[in-house]
Design a protein around this motif. Structure first.
Motif, PDB file in Angstrom:
ATOM      1  N   VAL A  86       0.225   4.729   1.601  1.00 14.59           N
ATOM      2  CA  VAL A  86      -0.770   5.651   1.044  1.00 14.59           C
ATOM      3  C   VAL A  86      -2.180   5.144   1.314  1.00 14.59           C
ATOM      4  O   VAL A  86      -3.082   5.916   1.642  1.00 14.59           O
ATOM      5  CB  VAL A  86      -0.557   5.823  -0.483  1.00 14.59           C
ATOM      6  N   VAL A  87      -2.383   3.829   1.158  1.00 14.90           N
ATOM      7  CA  VAL A  87      -3.673   3.207   1.429  1.00 14.90           C
ATOM      8  C   VAL A  87      -3.452   2.033   2.371  1.00 14.90           C
ATOM      9  O   VAL A  87      -2.332   1.552   2.554  1.00 14.90           O
ATOM     10  CB  VAL A  87      -4.361   2.724   0.132  1.00 14.90           C
ATOM     11  N   SER A  88      -4.528   1.548   2.962  1.00 15.73           N
ATOM     12  CA  SER A  88      -4.436   0.452   3.924  1.00 15.73           C
ATOM     13  C   SER A  88      -3.988  -0.843   3.247  1.00 15.73           C
ATOM     14  O   SER A  88      -4.498  -1.216   2.193  1.00 15.73           O
ATOM     15  CB  SER A  88      -5.798   0.244   4.598  1.00 15.73           C
ATOM     16  N   ALA A 133      -1.699  -2.126  -4.026  1.00 14.26           N
ATOM     17  CA  ALA A 133      -2.776  -1.151  -3.844  1.00 14.26           C
ATOM     18  C   ALA A 133      -2.267   0.289  -3.845  1.00 14.26           C
ATOM     19  O   ALA A 133      -3.074   1.223  -3.863  1.00 14.26           O
ATOM     20  CB  ALA A 133      -3.519  -1.442  -2.534  1.00 14.26           C
ATOM     21  N   ASN A 134      -0.962   0.470  -3.792  1.00 13.60           N
ATOM     22  CA  ASN A 134      -0.406   1.822  -3.835  1.00 13.60           C
ATOM     23  C   ASN A 134      -0.861   2.494  -5.136  1.00 13.60           C
ATOM     24  O   ASN A 134      -0.482   2.059  -6.225  1.00 13.60           O
ATOM     25  CB  ASN A 134       1.124   1.755  -3.792  1.00 13.60           C
ATOM     26  N   PRO A 135      -1.679   3.549  -5.035  1.00 13.13           N
ATOM     27  CA  PRO A 135      -2.218   4.152  -6.257  1.00 13.13           C
ATOM     28  C   PRO A 135      -1.149   4.663  -7.216  1.00 13.13           C
ATOM     29  O   PRO A 135      -1.385   4.753  -8.427  1.00 13.13           O
ATOM     30  CB  PRO A 135      -3.107   5.295  -5.726  1.00 13.13           C
ATOM     31  N   GLY A 185       0.816  -1.208   0.000  1.00 14.44           N
ATOM     32  CA  GLY A 185       0.000   0.000   0.000  1.00 14.44           C
ATOM     33  C   GLY A 185       0.848   1.255   0.000  1.00 14.44           C
ATOM     34  O   GLY A 185       0.338   2.361  -0.139  1.00 14.44           O
ATOM     35  N   ALA A 237      -8.720  -0.135  -7.390  1.00 16.07           N
ATOM     36  CA  ALA A 237      -8.165  -0.044  -6.037  1.00 16.07           C
ATOM     37  C   ALA A 237      -6.906  -0.877  -5.879  1.00 16.07           C
ATOM     38  O   ALA A 237      -6.026  -0.527  -5.093  1.00 16.07           O
ATOM     39  CB  ALA A 237      -9.209  -0.480  -5.008  1.00 16.07           C
ATOM     40  N   SER A 238      -6.807  -1.996  -6.594  1.00 22.17           N
ATOM     41  CA  SER A 238      -5.605  -2.819  -6.489  1.00 22.17           C
ATOM     42  C   SER A 238      -5.551  -3.844  -7.615  1.00 22.17           C
ATOM     43  O   SER A 238      -6.554  -4.141  -8.266  1.00 22.17           O
ATOM     44  CB  SER A 238      -5.538  -3.534  -5.128  1.00 22.17           C
TER      45      SER A 238
END
Length: 290
Positions: free
Chosen positions: A204-206, A274-276, A201, A255-256
């Motif tokens: 940045v995201v969970s 999942a890291n955008p 992630g 999202a991933s």
């Protein structure tokens, strides 16, 4: 006048750079830089344009590795390569599909820069030792030693089972069906007992900061994550880095991406990105070549 050799070999050059760097964005930067170098040379003096271009990309990628390694030292959680959307046809070239898989790229991350360059050029692209020696500024004898060391290192860590794409697709579809219906037993049937999920992630995201190990634990983790999701989660099959995988969306937004390793009819590894900042290359199919 024939087609510009750079245009002819561009897919190859991107693939070389990507396998050395594990980042599509960095690989594209290296390819662009190599084009600038190519535009400045007297091309009539270049006897073997393919070898020249591969050598240029290799040197630029090695320089880029130093910057990349410093950047990754401060990375939050697990670092995974940047995933690519690929066509199912990539899986037909077994060696290429294995070499660009997230599982293999993760193994390549454990090599030193020169080892990685030598391994990629020799084992994946079958570049002669003397050409590799020019690219990495070592003697052919030293390159042979590096290649031997890198092969031994990778052989001890690489996924060992080649699975045809139809079986990969069937296993992923079973996994998706169990996940979408909350079927715990269905998940346990398709997950290997010692399955491992690695999530990225990037802070940045969970995402799980450490690998999730074991079928029971992973099934609970996945189903729990779906229940806690702040929106509608949909998962669909996708070809990720030459293998069957998943594209996961939250309220219609990507999202991933999840790459899946299948052995003996069960999933043994999942790599979830999942890291955008790493999802930009999943809108269009990447064109890879050897």
């Amino acid at each position: 006048m024939g087609e510009d050799p750079f245009v002819v070999h561009r897919r190859l050059l991107f693939t070389v750079a990507y396998e050395m760097l594990g980042s599509a964005a960095d690989a594209e930067d290296v390819v662009q830089d190599s084009w600038l170098r190519w535009a400045d040379v007297d091309q009539d003096e270049v006897r073997d344009p393919r070898a020249y271009l591969v050598r240029t990309v290799t040197r630029l990628a090695l320089n880029r590795m130093r910057t990349v390694s410093r950047r990754r030292e401060d990375y939050v959680g697990e670092w995974l390569p940047e995933p690519l959307l690929t066509s199912p046809d990539v899986a037909d070239d077994v060696e290429l599909a294995e070499s660009v898989s997230l599982a293999m790229l993760t193994v390549l991350e454990t090599l030193r820069p020169a080892e990685r360059a030598v391994f990629v050029l020799r084992e994946v692209f079958d570049v002669p030792y003397d050409e590799i020696a020019e690219a990495v500024d070592r003697s052919p004898a030293a390159v042979r030693q590096i290649a031997h060391r890198a092969r031994h290192h990778v052989a001890a860590r690489r996924p060992r089972v080649a699975v045809d794409r139809d079986e990969q697709r069937r296993v992923v579809e079973r996994f998706l069906a169990a996940l979408s219906t909350g079927d715990v037993q269905g998940l346990l049937d398709v997950l290997a007992p010692d399955v491992v999920l690695v999530s990225d992630g990037g802070g940045v995201v969970s995402a799980a900061r450490r690998p999730v190990v074991g079928a029971d634990r992973l099934a609970r983790y996945l189903l729990g994550g779906l229940q806690k999701a702040a929106g509608t989660v949909t998962a669909s099959p996708a070809w990720i880095n030459g293998a069957a995988g998943l594209r996961i969306e939250l309220d219609g937004e990507l999202a991933s991406a999840v790459a899946v390793v299948v052995e003996n009819g069960r999933i043994t590894r999942l790599f979830g990105v999942a890291n955008p900042e790493k999802l930009a290359w999943l809108d269009d199919e990447a064109t890879l070549a050897r």
